[in-house]
Write a protein that holds these residues in place. Structure first.
Motif, PDB file in Angstrom:
ATOM      1  N   LYS A  95       0.830  -1.201   0.000  1.00 18.22           N
ATOM      2  CA  LYS A  95       0.000   0.000   0.000  1.00 18.22           C
ATOM      3  C   LYS A  95       0.865   1.252   0.000  1.00 18.22           C
ATOM      4  CE  LYS A  95      -4.028  -1.893   2.306  1.00 18.22           C
ATOM      5  NZ  LYS A  95      -4.921  -1.800   3.466  1.00 18.22           N
ATOM      6  N   ALA A  96       1.968   1.190   0.736  1.00 12.66           N
ATOM      7  CA  ALA A  96       2.861   2.353   0.793  1.00 12.66           C
ATOM      8  C   ALA A  96       3.450   2.649  -0.586  1.00 12.66           C
ATOM      9  CB  ALA A  96       3.967   2.110   1.813  1.00 12.66           C
ATOM     10  N   GLU A  97       3.825   1.601  -1.316  1.00 10.43           N
ATOM     11  CA  GLU A  97       4.377   1.801  -2.655  1.00 10.43           C
ATOM     12  C   GLU A  97       3.314   2.374  -3.598  1.00 10.43           C
ATOM     13  OE1 GLU A  97       7.716  -1.766  -2.701  1.00 10.43           O
ATOM     14  OE2 GLU A  97       5.692  -2.173  -3.424  1.00 10.43           O
ATOM     15  N   ARG A 126       0.689   4.217  -2.714  1.00 14.18           N
ATOM     16  CA  ARG A 126       0.477   5.617  -2.332  1.00 14.18           C
ATOM     17  C   ARG A 126       1.587   6.509  -2.881  1.00 14.18           C
ATOM     18  NH1 ARG A 126      -0.282   3.450   3.020  1.00 14.18           N
ATOM     19  NH2 ARG A 126      -2.476   3.010   3.302  1.00 14.18           N
ATOM     20  N   GLN A 127       2.833   6.033  -2.780  1.00 12.66           N
ATOM     21  CA  GLN A 127       3.978   6.807  -3.265  1.00 12.66           C
ATOM     22  C   GLN A 127       3.881   7.009  -4.778  1.00 12.66           C
ATOM     23  OE1 GLN A 127       6.313   8.333  -1.525  1.00 12.66           O
ATOM     24  NE2 GLN A 127       7.189   9.143  -3.407  1.00 12.66           N
ATOM     25  N   GLU A 128       3.457   5.984  -5.496  1.00 11.66           N
ATOM     26  CA  GLU A 128       3.324   6.092  -6.941  1.00 11.66           C
ATOM     27  C   GLU A 128       2.247   7.110  -7.321  1.00 11.66           C
ATOM     28  OE1 GLU A 128       2.187   3.313 -10.801  1.00 11.66           O
ATOM     29  OE2 GLU A 128       2.449   2.392  -8.835  1.00 11.66           O
ATOM     30  N   ILE A 129       1.107   7.070  -6.632  1.00  8.99           N
ATOM     31  CA  ILE A 129       0.032   8.020  -6.917  1.00  8.99           C
ATOM     32  C   ILE A 129       0.481   9.441  -6.593  1.00  8.99           C
ATOM     33  CG2 ILE A 129      -2.278   8.763  -6.205  1.00  8.99           C
ATOM     34  CD1 ILE A 129      -2.953   5.782  -5.863  1.00  8.99           C
ATOM     35  N   GLU A 130       1.166   9.586  -5.468  1.00  8.90           N
ATOM     36  CA  GLU A 130       1.652  10.915  -5.079  1.00  8.90           C
ATOM     37  C   GLU A 130       2.640  11.455  -6.105  1.00  8.90           C
ATOM     38  OE1 GLU A 130       4.070  12.793  -1.333  1.00  8.90           O
ATOM     39  OE2 GLU A 130       2.634  11.179  -0.944  1.00  8.90           O
ATOM     40  N   SER A 131       3.524  10.619  -6.623  1.00  7.98           N
ATOM     41  CA  SER A 131       4.491  11.087  -7.624  1.00  7.98           C
ATOM     42  C   SER A 131       3.794  11.454  -8.931  1.00  7.98           C
ATOM     43  CB  SER A 131       5.568  10.031  -7.864  1.00  7.98           C
ATOM     44  OG  SER A 131       5.013   8.892  -8.482  1.00  7.98           O
ATOM     45  N   LEU A 132       2.736  10.723  -9.305  1.00  7.90           N
ATOM     46  CA  LEU A 132       1.986  11.067 -10.512  1.00  7.90           C
ATOM     47  C   LEU A 132       1.295  12.413 -10.355  1.00  7.90           C
ATOM     48  CD1 LEU A 132       0.394   7.608 -11.398  1.00  7.90           C
ATOM     49  CD2 LEU A 132       2.164   8.806 -12.674  1.00  7.90           C
TER      50      LEU A 132
END
Length: 107
Positions: A8-10, A12-18
């Motif tokens: 889930k953390a990965e 979330r990080q991917e969505i945040e970077s997008l």
């Protein structure tokens, strides 16, 4: 070998970077009121809701269900003439060191 699933953390990080990349490329995020995005012209879109027709009467099928249950009951009843046979199984005989010596049939 399969790829490990994302945590889930990965995700979330991917969505945040997008989102960050979208903003850096001069993208604009509009703020809307809660529930507003599901509205069309200030009303909920009811064209996809299937409750437009009046409720139809159901056809009683009690006799069909009773016939099916009777057939099931007949299948479940064991035949008294049939004798249950014991299946034979193979069993491994091991020596004192845990090595297999031979197979024997066991009932």
């Amino acid at each position: 070998m399969t790829k490990p699933a994302k945590t889930k953390a990965e995700t979330r990080q991917e969505i945040e970077s997008l989102v960050d990349r979208f903003i850096r490329e001069k993208g604009e995020i509009k703020q809307v009121k809660m529930g507003e995005s599901g509205l069309q012209d200030g009303k909920y879109n009811t064209s996809h809701v299937g409750f437009g027709e009046p409720r139809k009467e159901r056809t009683p099928l009690d006799h069909v269900v009773a016939a099916l249950e009777q057939r099931k009951a007949n299948k479940r009843a064991p035949d008294p003439k049939t004798k249950h046979t014991v299946k034979r199984r193979k069993k491994v005989i091991y020596d004192d060191f845990g090595e297999p010596l031979r197979w024997v049939w066991e009932e």
